[in-house]
Each structure stands twice: as structure tokens, then as C-alpha cells.
Design a protein around this motif. Structure first.
Motif, mmCIF file in Angstrom:
data_model
loop_
_atom_site.group_PDB
_atom_site.id
_atom_site.type_symbol
_atom_site.label_atom_id
_atom_site.label_comp_id
_atom_site.label_asym_id
_atom_site.label_seq_id
_atom_site.Cartn_x
_atom_site.Cartn_y
_atom_site.Cartn_z
ATOM 1 N N ALA A 120 53.770 96.612 -47.419
ATOM 2 C CA ALA A 120 52.331 96.359 -47.475
ATOM 3 C C ALA A 120 51.980 95.623 -48.757
ATOM 4 C CB ALA A 120 51.556 97.662 -47.394
ATOM 5 N N ALA A 121 51.053 94.691 -48.654
ATOM 6 C CA ALA A 121 50.569 93.919 -49.798
ATOM 7 C C ALA A 121 49.060 94.031 -49.842
ATOM 8 C CB ALA A 121 51.000 92.462 -49.693
ATOM 9 N N GLY A 122 48.534 94.549 -50.942
ATOM 10 C CA GLY A 122 47.096 94.742 -51.054
ATOM 11 C C GLY A 122 46.372 93.440 -51.304
ATOM 12 N N GLY A 123 45.260 93.232 -50.616
ATOM 13 C CA GLY A 123 44.455 92.037 -50.808
ATOM 14 C C GLY A 123 43.466 92.218 -51.937
ATOM 15 N N THR A 124 43.269 91.195 -52.736
ATOM 16 C CA THR A 124 42.353 91.250 -53.872
ATOM 17 C C THR A 124 41.199 90.254 -53.760
ATOM 18 O OG1 THR A 124 43.780 89.701 -55.060
ATOM 19 C CG2 THR A 124 44.158 92.058 -55.425
ATOM 20 N N SER A 125 41.359 89.176 -53.004
ATOM 21 C CA SER A 125 40.294 88.180 -52.881
ATOM 22 C C SER A 125 40.546 87.342 -51.634
ATOM 23 C CB SER A 125 40.239 87.274 -54.117
ATOM 24 O OG SER A 125 41.473 86.607 -54.290
ATOM 25 N N PHE A 126 39.514 86.712 -51.131
ATOM 26 C CA PHE A 126 39.657 85.805 -49.999
ATOM 27 C C PHE A 126 38.442 84.881 -49.942
ATOM 28 C CE2 PHE A 126 37.244 87.975 -46.315
ATOM 29 C CZ PHE A 126 36.395 88.605 -47.189
#
Length: 692
Positions: A487-493
Motif C-alpha cells: 500500500a502507498a499512501g496518497g498525499t496530493s492529487f
């Protein structure tokens, strides 16, 4: 029997080890303070009193302790008083233990005191001991005194005492009356009550009185109520025909009254806001003048560099300990912007705040919404400017409406409705769906990108993608949760301005994924952007291929999404908190760093260094967190970790337009901005194409 006395309330009485005796032996024991229990022989029984009981040695050596208390043994302990509240007698727990032994009110004043002297001077009295003072004078003083004859030919008095009103020679025969007590004295005139004059207004007739007595039982009470109910039913039947008309009239009147009341309140609130803004603009008139008219003339001598002019500071007293975690301008009302308050430190998580400020009033926020969890991100709807989407540290998302009364959100996610399990780092409004329902997206550290749809009174969630390290995606609940290792946590989009389905996602591992709403099985592209978490990723508002990213690894990078390597890389020598494109030029962007500086770049002027690098905070330890350009005015707002938002005006060099040649007109509009950026990118693409 010696008693040990001390300051404490507990006293100990020690019984000696011998029987009490009469004579010198007893005195000797008391004087030498020798414990008779340590080997002193007992006295013979014949020396003690005849009725003294015989005690054992243990009883004689026993210490008797008595506790002295302030309780009055004669005070009553069973006082009960009637309670009108509970309609019953209740015992009183607190009993007055004070016993008054002697009371005497004094009416004396010391004759040498200041009060006694003032009283003598006021009443014109004489001192009786003046003769004694005269007799005690020395001979030298007597020779210096002057004697003057008196008109009546009688006595001779001293020249130094003829002006004294209290001299004993002039008024020696008068007796000094008893002095009144200055502490408890009042004249009789002040204690006398004057009877009011009788007027006709005060004269009233006594109310009529009548004596009535009767007995009542249950049946009489029942009959009386039954008769009253029958009367009420008859009256209701008579009024049925006319009641409908009255109700209609009343309803119309109520509607009119409520409308007038709301109109009056709105008029008062609007007028008070206008007055408050006028007062603030008058007190800060120099800043308002700078915002509207000031242009830094020294830019002509700086070649290409520019400056930032500080304008207003927006700070709320209750949010001083919070960090500015989000900033967003309102597209419809360009002077209004929203501020999210929270904390990036997981050890200091608590309550947050959502504030709305206007540049017309920097002293106090226009709207205040306290939150139970810290606000991490927010976004204002493009068309419906009263709707604000907010993401919290506890994983919830909510929608606030400025038209709604109260401080609670209109929509809010819960554990049952699919809230995130980790902090929400960014939210973004999107176009309405096929059913004209509003929707927005959110990204969180739990590796989920969720679409939230506003349907009636609830939020409906749909998992768009789940981020992972190896590039595999799972669509919605069918794929399930991926293992924590991948799993890779999202920080911005950020979503593309022209291509609706295309968006970018930054992760905690420093990678940027290009994703699609319609194709969610794999990433379209993955960029190895940074060595630390991606703090912000944003598409260029003019050029469809360019986006920018920043990270805590001190770098800001500009990308072409068709190329895996960055086009520009800038090292700012400090952790970068946020970056933003300017709305007036495709080559101008600004970034903030944790050392309190704002960096403004214009790639068309200088492709290597910032044309403005300026510190905008007073304290060195203050860290800047976010930055946003105003969509119309040439100003930016900057937030820090102390809950303060600072507005700054860009100097002319920071918004300089390219000069036109003689006889030529420069193209204007978005096409010209695209061409300007494309010219820069073509310079960087040529070496790559020649090598291939």
C-alpha cells in the motif's frame, strides 16, 4: 499530671508510672522531668488518698490522647427547618459553633489621634492641657515671647498663641464635651423619616373582599371538570365555521411577520458589516491605498528582480496555536478566501477551525466553523461558491454551506458511509454527474482515492482507485484492501483542466502516478519524482501537458506528462511546503519554504533562479505552509504554522509582460501563454530528439 501542649489540636496526657504522691518526691519528679516508669520505686500505699483505685503498671503507663476541637458542645445537632422547595422539613447540616462570651461597643477616641484633633478644630474647642505645655517651656523661650495688652485691660497672653483657636487662655473655662465615635455615629437628622405628604394620587379605595368557605371531595371536583369540558366542546362546535378563516388570516400574518423580521435582521447585519469594514478601512487606509495604487518604482533599477509588499495580516485569537493547513480563494467573490486550521504534528492533534476572511475586513473572520478534528484540506466549488468541501485529520470529509444557519456541516461522512481510516490530505470538486448531483474526490494516507456524491441528505462514496507501490490497482470493493506492504499512501492529487478523466496522484514514497477515472486497473504512468513525500502536484492552468510538484526534499520540479524526466528542477535550500501557478502567466509560479521565505519564478525571464526570494515572517522559527494566488488581483496569500495568513502584493517586475517590437502587437489570451511555455519546452526537447 503533666500535659504536653503544642500548636496542634491534638494534646497528649501521659499518666506517670507511679501513683500520685504528696510531698517532695512528687515535686522532684516534676522538676527533673524524669519518667517514673524508668525505675522509680512506687510510693507506699499509705501516702496516697484512701479512695484512690489501685491501677496496674500498664494502666499507669498508658498515654491518654485528647483532641481539642472548635465545636461547641452545647450547640444543637438536630435543627430542622421547613423547605418550601421540597415541601418538607429538612435537617440542617451546618450549625453555628460560635459562642459569644462578651460584646462591648466602644465610643472612645484617643485624644492625641488625628481624628480627635480634627474634631476639636471643627467644633472650636480648646485643649485643657495648654497650661501644662506653657509651664514646661524653657526660660529662653519665655524671654523670646512678646506680651501685648488686651483691650479690656485684664490679662496678657502670648503673641504666638493669640491666633490659635484652641488656646487655653482664651477658652479655658469651657468644658470639652464627650467625643462621638467616628466609626459608629450618625446624626439624628439623618435618622428621622419625614412623613410623605398625602395626595389624591396616593389615595385609593380598598379592594372589595368577601369571605368564602366550602368543602370539596373527589366527586365534586370531577363534576366541575366534566362541566367545564362540556362547555369547551360546545364552544369548539360553534367556532368550527369561523376558525378556518381565522387560521388562514393568522398564517398570512405570520408569514408576513417572519419575512419582515428576517428582512430587518438582514438589514441590520448587512449595515453592521458595512460599518465594520468602513472602520477597518479607515484605520488601515494606508494599506488599502497601497493595495489599490502603489507600484514599486524601484523595480526599474532592479533589472529583472522584484519584491513583495506586505499588506494585511489575518489572524483569529482562538486559532493562534493552530497551523494553516489549507488556503482557497472564492472564484465568485474574489476578495473572499477560506482558511483551514489544524496541525501536521500527530502528537498535537485536537480541535480545528474553518475560517472565511475578506480583504475588506482583516480584523475578524466573516464566517467561523469550529471542528472536532483538525482541518487538513478544503476546496470551494467553482460554480456554487457557497459549498465548501473539507477533509479532516480523523479521515472524515464534510461539506459546509455558507447559506445554512448554524456551525454544523450539511454533509459529513461516518464509519458507516465509508470514511477514510487515515488523514485526508486533499479534496477537489468535479463536474456534476449525469443526474446533476454534486461530487468531489478525496485522497488519503489509507491509499484510497474516493469519489463522494451528494444525494439528498447523505454522502455516497465510490472507491475510484487504491494506490500501491508495485503499480497494481484494485477497483472499488471488489478488489478489497491490499496488504500493508504494497500500500502507498496518497498525499496530493490534481485533475486536468481540459481532460476530465485524467488526474495525478502524489504518494508518500515520492512517486507521482498518472491515473484515469475510466481505466483503473493500472497506472497510466509513474514518475520517480522526489525522495520524500510529494506535498503538492498541480497542472498548469494554460499548457495541457505541464504540471509542477514539490516536496520536503527541498526541490520543485516541472514536468511534461509525456516524458518521465523533469523538465526543470529547482533546489530551494529548505523544505518546500507548497507551490502554486499564477493565474496570469503560464511561466510564473511561487513556492514557500519552512525557513519563512517566498520564492517567485518566471521561466520566461530566468530559467535558473528565482526573480524574488523574500522572507515574509517576523520570527525566524515560523514556517510557511501554503500559498495561493488571487484569481484577479496581483496579490498572494501565505499561511504559516502560527495560524496567521499574510497577504502580499507583487511588484511590477513579478508580473511583467513581454515587450512588443515596433510595429508588432503581442498576442494575448491563453493561446499566447501556451506558446510561451511551449517555446521553453522546445529548447529542452531538442537535445533529446537529436540524440535519438
Amino acid at each position: 499530671m503533666p500535659v504536653s501542649n503544642s500548636n496542634a489540636t491534638t494534646h497528649t496526657m501521659k499518666v506517670p508510672g507511679t501513683k500520685p504522691t504528696k510531698g517532695p518526691k512528687k515535686k522532684k519528679d516534676e522538676e527533673e522531668a524524669v519518667d517514673p516508669a524508668d525505675g522509680v520505686d512506687e510510693c507506699p500505699q499509705g501516702n496516697g488518698p484512701e479512695d484512690q483505685p489501685e491501677l496496674t503498671e500498664d494502666e499507669l503507663n498508658e498515654e491518654i490522647t485528647r483532641i481539642l476541637t472548635a465545636n461547641n458542645p452545647h450547640a444543637p445537632q438536630n435543627i430542622a427547618r421547613y423547605s418550601f422547595k421540597e415541601r418538607s422539613y429538612k435537617p440542617i447540616s451546618v450549625v453555628d459553633q460560635m459562642a459569644v462570651l462578651f460584646v462591648l461597643e466602644s465610643s472612645l477616641l484617643h485624644e492625641d489621634s488625628d481624628e480627635a484633633r480634627r474634631l476639636r478644630v471643627k467644633q472650636g474647642l480648646l485643649k485643657e492641657n495648654a497650661a501644662i505645655d506653657i509651664g514646661a517651656e524653657s526660660e529662653e523661650d519665655r524671654t523670646e515671647t512678646l506680651a501685648t495688652p488686651v483691650e479690656d485691660g485684664g490679662d496678657v497672653e502670648e503673641a504666638g498663641e493669640e491666633d490659635r483657636p484652641d488656646s487655653s487662655a482664651s477658652k479655658a473655662d469651657k468644658k470639652e464635651p464627650k467625643l462621638t465615635n467616628q466609626f459608629n455615629f450618625s446624626e439624628r437628622a439623618s435618622q428621622t423619616l419625614n412623613n410623605p405628604q398625602m395626595e389624591r394620587i396616593c389615595q385609593t379605595e380598598p379592594p372589595p373582599r368577601n369571605n368564602f368557605s366550602a368543602t370539596a371531595n373527589q366527586w365534586e371536583i370531577y363534576d366541575a371538570y366534566f362541566q367545564e369540558l362540556q362547555k369547551q366542546e360546545k364552544n369548539k362546535e360553534k367556532q368550527k365555521g369561523t376558525q378556518a378563516k381565522k387560521d388562514n388570516d393568522k398564517s398570512k400574518k405570520k408569514v408576513v411577520l417572519t419575512e419582515t423580521q428576517t428582512d430587518d435582521l438582514s438589514k441590520v447585519s448587512d449595515a453592521s458589516k458595512i460599518f465594520e469594514r468602513m472602520v477597518n478601512q479607515n484605520t488601515l487606509d494606508d494599506i488599502a491605498q497601497d493595495f489599490k495604487y502603489f507600484e514599486d518604482a524601484s523595480d526599474e533599477f532592479r533589472d529583472q528582480e522584484g519584491t513583495l509588499l506586505p499588506l494585511w495580516k489575518f489572524q483569529f485569537d482562538k486559532s493562534r496555536r493552530l497551523t494553516v493547513t489549507a488556503l482557497c480563494w472564492n472564484n465568485k467573490y474574489q476578495d473572499l478566501f477560506a482558511v483551514g486550521m489544524g496541525s501536521y504534528d500527530f502528537r498535537r492533534q485536537g480541535q480545528g477551525m474553518l475560517l472565511f476572511y475578506s480583504m475588506k475586513n482583516s480584523a475578524y473572520p466573516e464566517y467561523i466553523y469550529p471542528t472536532t478534528s483538525g482541518v487538513q484540506c478544503l476546496d470551494i466549488h467553482q460554480q456554487h461558491s457557497h459549498l465548501v468541501a473539507v477533509g479532516f485529520y480523523d479521515g472524515c470529509v464534510a461539506v459546509y454551506s455558507l447559506k445554512q444557519e448554524g456551525q454544523e456541516p450539511v454533509y459529513k461522512s461516518t464509519a458507516k458511509t465509508g470514511k477514510h481510516t487515515d488523514p485526508v490530505w486533499q479534496v477537489c470538486w468535479q463536474n456534476d454527474d449525469m443526474d446533476n448531483n454534486h461530487n468531489f474526490y478525496s485522497v488519503s494516507s489509507d491509499s484510497r482515492v474516493v469519489c463522494w456524491t451528494l444525494v439528498k441528505n447523505e454522502l455516497i462514496f465510490t472507491d475510484t482507485i487504491r494506490l500501491s507501490v508495485n503499480g497494481a490497482l484494485s477497483n472499488g470493493p471488489e478488489g478489497g484492501h491490499l496488504p500493508s506492504i504494497t500500500a502507498a499512501g496518497g498525499t496530493s492529487f490534481d485533475f486536468h483542466n481540459q481532460i476530465d478523466y485524467l488526474f495525478l496522484v502524489g504518494t508518500e514514497k515520492g512517486k507521482i502516478h498518472k491515473c484515469s477515472k475510466t481505466y483503473s486497473s493500472r497506472f497510466l504512468e509513474t514518475y520517480d519524482a522526489h525522495t520524500m513525500a510529494v506535498d503538492a502536484v498541480k497542472w498548469n492552468p494554460f499548457h495541457p501537458k505541464v504540471f509542477i510538484s514539490c516536496s520536503f526534499d527541498w526541490t520543485v520540479k516541472i514536468w511534461d506528462h509525456t516524458i518521465n524526466t523533469p523538465m526543470f528542477t529547482f533546489d530551494l535550500n529548505a523544505a518546500v511546503g507548497d507551490v502554486a501557478w499564477s493565474p496570469y502567466s503560464s511561466t510564473v509560479f511561487a513556492a514557500v519554504t519552512t525557513d519563512g521565505k517566498v520564492h517567485v519564478f518566471d521561466l520566461s525571464i530566468n530559467k535558473y533562479e528565482a526573480i524574488c526570494q523574500q522572507s515574509v515572517v517576523a520570527k525566524k522559527k515560523t514556517k510557511l505552509t501554503h500559498i495561493e494566488f488571487n484569481p484577479i488581483y496581483p496579490i498572494i496569500i501565505v499561511g504559516d504554522d502560527r495560524g496567521c495568513v499574510t497577504s502580499l502584493k507583487l511588484s511590477p517586475n513579478l508580473r511583467k509582460k513581454p515587450k512588443s517590437k515596433k510595429g508588432q502587437e503581442l498576442p494575448k489570451g491563453p493561446e499566447a501563454e501556451v506558446a510561451k511555455m511551449e517555446k521553453l519546452l522546445s529548447l529542452l526537447r531538442e537535445p533529446e530528439q537529436s540524440a535519438v
